[in-house]
Design a protein around this motif. Sequence first.
Motif, PDB file in Angstrom:
ATOM      1  N   HIS A   1      -3.655   4.746  -0.674  1.00 18.57           N
ATOM      2  CA  HIS A   1      -4.196   3.436  -0.296  1.00 18.57           C
ATOM      3  C   HIS A   1      -3.928   3.089   1.156  1.00 18.57           C
ATOM      4  O   HIS A   1      -4.698   2.362   1.771  1.00 18.57           O
ATOM      5  CB  HIS A   1      -3.599   2.331  -1.173  1.00 18.57           C
ATOM      6  N   HIS A   2      -2.822   3.570   1.695  1.00 19.65           N
ATOM      7  CA  HIS A   2      -2.434   3.081   3.017  1.00 19.65           C
ATOM      8  C   HIS A   2      -2.279   4.182   4.052  1.00 19.65           C
ATOM      9  O   HIS A   2      -2.843   4.102   5.121  1.00 19.65           O
ATOM     10  CB  HIS A   2      -1.134   2.269   2.923  1.00 19.65           C
TER      11      HIS A   2
ATOM     12  N   LEU B   1      -5.127   5.451   7.187  1.00 20.73           N
ATOM     13  CA  LEU B   1      -4.714   5.246   8.571  1.00 20.73           C
ATOM     14  C   LEU B   1      -4.646   6.570   9.325  1.00 20.73           C
ATOM     15  O   LEU B   1      -4.824   6.617  10.529  1.00 20.73           O
ATOM     16  CB  LEU B   1      -3.357   4.548   8.620  1.00 20.73           C
TER      17      LEU B   1
ATOM     18  N   ALA C   1       6.284  -1.284   3.218  1.00 22.53           N
ATOM     19  CA  ALA C   1       5.593  -2.468   2.717  1.00 22.53           C
ATOM     20  C   ALA C   1       4.956  -2.185   1.364  1.00 22.53           C
ATOM     21  O   ALA C   1       5.086  -2.966   0.421  1.00 22.53           O
ATOM     22  CB  ALA C   1       4.531  -2.906   3.719  1.00 22.53           C
TER      23      ALA C   1
ATOM     24  N   ARG D   1      -5.965   1.224  16.488  1.00 22.39           N
ATOM     25  CA  ARG D   1      -5.612   0.611  15.209  1.00 22.39           C
ATOM     26  C   ARG D   1      -4.410  -0.317  15.263  1.00 22.39           C
ATOM     27  O   ARG D   1      -4.400  -1.369  14.677  1.00 22.39           O
ATOM     28  CB  ARG D   1      -5.365   1.684  14.141  1.00 22.39           C
TER      29      ARG D   1
ATOM     30  N   LEU E   1       6.170  -3.482  -2.458  1.00 23.82           N
ATOM     31  CA  LEU E   1       5.306  -4.274  -3.344  1.00 23.82           C
ATOM     32  C   LEU E   1       5.223  -3.663  -4.730  1.00 23.82           C
ATOM     33  O   LEU E   1       4.616  -4.229  -5.626  1.00 23.82           O
ATOM     34  CB  LEU E   1       3.896  -4.340  -2.764  1.00 23.82           C
TER      35      LEU E   1
ATOM     36  N   ILE F   1      -2.814  -3.624  -7.672  1.00 25.14           N
ATOM     37  CA  ILE F   1      -2.182  -2.424  -8.222  1.00 25.14           C
ATOM     38  C   ILE F   1      -1.372  -2.732  -9.476  1.00 25.14           C
ATOM     39  O   ILE F   1      -1.126  -1.856 -10.289  1.00 25.14           O
ATOM     40  CB  ILE F   1      -1.293  -1.691  -7.183  1.00 25.14           C
TER      41      ILE F   1
ATOM     42  N   ARG G   1       2.539 -12.124   0.692  1.00 23.18           N
ATOM     43  CA  ARG G   1       2.191 -10.876   0.017  1.00 23.18           C
ATOM     44  C   ARG G   1       3.218 -10.544  -1.058  1.00 23.18           C
ATOM     45  O   ARG G   1       2.883 -10.083  -2.149  1.00 23.18           O
ATOM     46  CB  ARG G   1       2.146  -9.753   1.068  1.00 23.18           C
ATOM     47  N   ALA G   2       4.505 -10.794  -0.739  1.00 26.30           N
ATOM     48  CA  ALA G   2       5.552 -10.534  -1.728  1.00 26.30           C
ATOM     49  C   ALA G   2       5.444 -11.506  -2.896  1.00 26.30           C
ATOM     50  O   ALA G   2       5.631 -11.129  -4.058  1.00 26.30           O
ATOM     51  CB  ALA G   2       6.925 -10.639  -1.067  1.00 26.30           C
TER      52      ALA G   2
ATOM     53  N   PHE H   1      10.532  -7.457   5.118  1.00 25.99           N
ATOM     54  CA  PHE H   1      11.289  -6.600   6.027  1.00 25.99           C
ATOM     55  C   PHE H   1      11.587  -7.284   7.347  1.00 25.99           C
ATOM     56  O   PHE H   1      11.061  -8.351   7.657  1.00 25.99           O
ATOM     57  CB  PHE H   1      10.510  -5.302   6.269  1.00 25.99           C
TER      58      PHE H   1
ATOM     59  N   SER I   1       6.938   1.537   8.442  1.00 21.65           N
ATOM     60  CA  SER I   1       6.956   0.175   7.904  1.00 21.65           C
ATOM     61  C   SER I   1       5.801  -0.058   6.939  1.00 21.65           C
ATOM     62  O   SER I   1       5.908  -0.859   6.015  1.00 21.65           O
ATOM     63  CB  SER I   1       6.897  -0.833   9.048  1.00 21.65           C
ATOM     64  N   ILE I   2       4.677   0.677   7.157  1.00 16.83           N
ATOM     65  CA  ILE I   2       3.539   0.536   6.250  1.00 16.83           C
ATOM     66  C   ILE I   2       3.909   1.083   4.873  1.00 16.83           C
ATOM     67  O   ILE I   2       3.620   0.477   3.833  1.00 16.83           O
ATOM     68  CB  ILE I   2       2.312   1.290   6.807  1.00 16.83           C
TER      69      ILE I   2
ATOM     70  N   ASN J   1       5.328  -6.478   8.722  1.00 18.11           N
ATOM     71  CA  ASN J   1       4.569  -5.234   8.561  1.00 18.11           C
ATOM     72  C   ASN J   1       3.334  -5.437   7.691  1.00 18.11           C
ATOM     73  O   ASN J   1       3.193  -4.816   6.651  1.00 18.11           O
ATOM     74  CB  ASN J   1       5.454  -4.133   7.977  1.00 18.11           C
ATOM     75  N   PRO J   2       2.428  -6.325   8.117  1.00 17.44           N
ATOM     76  CA  PRO J   2       1.195  -6.460   7.329  1.00 17.44           C
ATOM     77  C   PRO J   2       0.424  -5.151   7.359  1.00 17.44           C
ATOM     78  O   PRO J   2       0.525  -4.385   8.320  1.00 17.44           O
ATOM     79  CB  PRO J   2       0.426  -7.566   8.061  1.00 17.44           C
ATOM     80  N   PHE J   3      -0.325  -4.888   6.288  1.00 20.48           N
ATOM     81  CA  PHE J   3      -1.204  -3.720   6.299  1.00 20.48           C
ATOM     82  C   PHE J   3      -2.296  -3.969   7.337  1.00 20.48           C
ATOM     83  O   PHE J   3      -2.726  -5.115   7.505  1.00 20.48           O
ATOM     84  CB  PHE J   3      -1.864  -3.524   4.933  1.00 20.48           C
ATOM     85  N   PRO J   4      -2.749  -2.924   8.003  1.00 19.87           N
ATOM     86  CA  PRO J   4      -3.841  -3.138   8.975  1.00 19.87           C
ATOM     87  C   PRO J   4      -5.163  -3.394   8.267  1.00 19.87           C
ATOM     88  O   PRO J   4      -6.136  -2.664   8.438  1.00 19.87           O
ATOM     89  CB  PRO J   4      -3.846  -1.853   9.799  1.00 19.87           C
ATOM     90  N   LYS J   5      -5.165  -4.402   7.426  1.00 17.52           N
ATOM     91  CA  LYS J   5      -6.367  -4.794   6.669  1.00 17.52           C
ATOM     92  C   LYS J   5      -6.515  -6.306   6.827  1.00 17.52           C
ATOM     93  O   LYS J   5      -5.713  -6.939   7.507  1.00 17.52           O
ATOM     94  CB  LYS J   5      -6.176  -4.450   5.193  1.00 17.52           C
TER      95      LYS J   5
ATOM     96  N   VAL K   1       2.794 -11.026  -6.128  1.00 15.44           N
ATOM     97  CA  VAL K   1       3.006 -10.259  -7.352  1.00 15.44           C
ATOM     98  C   VAL K   1       3.997 -10.971  -8.279  1.00 15.44           C
ATOM     99  O   VAL K   1       4.505 -10.375  -9.230  1.00 15.44           O
ATOM    100  CB  VAL K   1       3.510  -8.820  -7.059  1.00 15.44           C
TER     101      VAL K   1
ATOM    102  N   GLN L   1       0.124   5.990  -4.736  1.00 16.09           N
ATOM    103  CA  GLN L   1      -0.688   4.849  -4.296  1.00 16.09           C
ATOM    104  C   GLN L   1      -0.443   4.546  -2.832  1.00 16.09           C
ATOM    105  O   GLN L   1      -1.373   4.279  -2.080  1.00 16.09           O
ATOM    106  CB  GLN L   1      -0.350   3.616  -5.147  1.00 16.09           C
TER     107      GLN L   1
ATOM    108  N   TYR M   1      -3.611  -6.955  -2.461  1.00 16.55           N
ATOM    109  CA  TYR M   1      -3.238  -5.583  -2.799  1.00 16.55           C
ATOM    110  C   TYR M   1      -2.234  -5.504  -3.953  1.00 16.55           C
ATOM    111  O   TYR M   1      -2.440  -4.762  -4.907  1.00 16.55           O
ATOM    112  CB  TYR M   1      -2.675  -4.866  -1.566  1.00 16.55           C
ATOM    113  N   GLY M   2      -1.148  -6.295  -3.847  1.00 17.39           N
ATOM    114  CA  GLY M   2      -0.119  -6.262  -4.886  1.00 17.39           C
ATOM    115  C   GLY M   2      -0.680  -6.589  -6.264  1.00 17.39           C
ATOM    116  O   GLY M   2      -0.546  -5.793  -7.203  1.00 17.39           O
TER     117      GLY M   2
ATOM    118  N   LYS N   1      10.861  -6.314  10.498  1.00 21.92           N
ATOM    119  CA  LYS N   1       9.702  -6.462  11.374  1.00 21.92           C
ATOM    120  C   LYS N   1       8.508  -6.810  10.492  1.00 21.92           C
ATOM    121  O   LYS N   1       8.303  -6.159   9.474  1.00 21.92           O
ATOM    122  CB  LYS N   1       9.450  -5.129  12.090  1.00 21.92           C
TER     123      LYS N   1
END
Lengths: 439, 271
Positions: free
Chosen positions: A340-341, A345, A326, A438, A330, B130, B180-181, B110, A322-323, B114-118, B184, A336, B126-127, B112
């Motif tokens: 980046h991700h 991780l 995502a 994490r 985007l 980049i 997040r979507a 999506f 899913s990461i 799914n945020p980035f673990p940030k 951008v 990238q 982020y969008g 589920k």
Amino acid sequence: MSDAVYKGGNAPRAAAARRDIGIKKRYAAEQRFRMYGVAAIAVGLFFLAALLWSVVSNGYTAFWQTSINLDVTFAESVIDPNGERATDPNKLLTANYPKLATEALVAKLGVDPENRKLVREVGGLISNGVRTQLRDMVVSDPAIIGTTRNVWVLASGDVDSAVKGQVNLEVDESRRKVSDQQLTWIRTMEADGVLEQRFNTGLFTRGASSRPETAGMGVAIVGSLYMMMIVLLLALPIGVAASIYLEEFAPQNKLTDLIEVNINNLAAVPSIVFGLLGLAVFINFMHLPRSASLVGGLVLTLMTLPTIIIATRAALRAVPPSIRAAALGLGASRTQTVFHHVLPLAAPGILTGTIIGLAQALGETAPLLLIGMVAFVADYPTTPLDPATALPVQIYMWANEAERAFVERTSGAIMVLLLFLAVMNITAIILRRRVERRW
Amino acid sequence: MNMLTDAAVEEALDASQNSDTLKMRGEDVCVFYGEKQALFGVNLDVRENQVTALIGPSGCGKSTFLRCLNRMNDTIDIARITGKITLDGEDIYDPRIDVVELRARVGMVFQKPNPFPKSIYENIAYGPRIHGLATKKSEFDEVVEASLQKAGLFNEVKDRLHEPGTGLSGGQQQRLCIARAIAVSPEVILMDEPCSALDPIATAKVEELIDELRENYTIVIVTHSMQQAARVSQRTAMFHLGNLVEEGPTDKMFTNPDDKRTQDYITGRFG
């Protein structure tokens, strides 16, 4: 009516009875299985304890070394009787330094200097390593010639063994390496505080030596360090790049399947085969120097690569898809997305795999034997191209030595190696704990 | 029911549809996963500033079609697509089209969250980073705030922008993903069952948000919930076994569908 009640009550009871038997059996099976598990762990722990006990009980004495305190007079008459040192620099290097130490000890023990036999026995108390020790003092500061200095010198290996109680005194004197006279002197000196066991820094700093008291694993530690650096510098980037490509970019087809099978097979190839490969490719074909830590590092890199690749791929696969979705959603490119991700991780997992791979490489002996790292190397290697040995090879070489004093050094070196491995593995476990937190 | 009013409503609806401009169009879209065909010649229009709902039983190809719209199926090795999909009249499968730019124009949320673990801030920034939409710190601050505002999340998280996005509740995470979507500045937002992992209250908030977003964005949403499709969408498309069964204004689809399968599905007789 009563019939109906009777039937209704009986049928479930019969079924319940059958169920009871089943439950008892299941509990018994579960109990049995738990006991097997506990027994298996107990056996494992027993062997671990036995191993550690044998290593530690044999080896802890290696960290202490008997030394003798002497007032050494740097007599010009012995070092440079003809006063040639101004013109001939070799004079100071070749002088008879052991004689200085023997004279000092003879004086201390009150032995008649004219009794040749006794003087020789006194000389036998002191390690021949005193030659380099006193020479280095004089060469670094020639002004000490003519003065008297208080110096701790190493006792000979046999004296050291005797002090540590490792010499069987039941054996007849003629067949013993330490005479009764020497034992008497040792006791007197011990009582006077002239002879004592001091921490054995030489074990970590000295190179190879045929005399156990001056043998150390310094060269082996440096050699192993060089090799670890080479493995880290080569195996980590190559392994990670290969894994990222295979996991994130490569199409799924016959070729990548073949590569995958081969990588998994390589991880299971006996390490001595990698040694032969290294011998054939790096030494015979590329003419790299023998016994060099560079070649050792290259061979260990080949050996470590599959481990790192497998661990890295597992770490990459553990990053939730899913990461990736995502980031791609985007509008991030695949590269990238990975850098980046996914890679950040996976980094703790990759590091864990790398450390475990390094630990494996650190303990590896067989391939190093083939590329000539079983060598008597007394001087520190200044570059990875110089001859060196490695820790496990040093252990192997010491284990082959006959003197009693090498037995404790072998175990001592094993303790040092185990310590390094434990530290590396604990680091890996801590990193793994962190990755589990994490998400 | 008054026939006259009904007719008037329908006329008004038709009029509004005709005035709507076409945003995306799928023409004879077929998708194959290896040997298996997942979509059979789907023709579907997506109108600007409307919510198009894709409904149908599991495995009917609605998510597959959605993922064709921003070429997310490209990431699956064995997926192959034929037919034509256009965005503002441009074929998005044209080799000259940059898939990175396409995905910036057609964003995705999506199933589920799914945020980035940030951090929350980093998730949004982020969008734009980049895509070079912002370069200065102040620009990033602005776009983060604006996106969170639009997603109706700003007031809830403004004091913890630098805490991890994964620490939010499920519903907040999903709105973070929507923010997040949005960050951008896409033209179309694709949502793949965005509420299936959320509780009813969070679902209500996200649906409300979808309705607000319609003003500025074109939205295509896949949903398993009939009620949701009825609540949020203007047009509904019904898929079954890889075929588009029927497509039309949501009101009509739910009250008077042409196809019996739609009728049966909506009334819960299968699916």
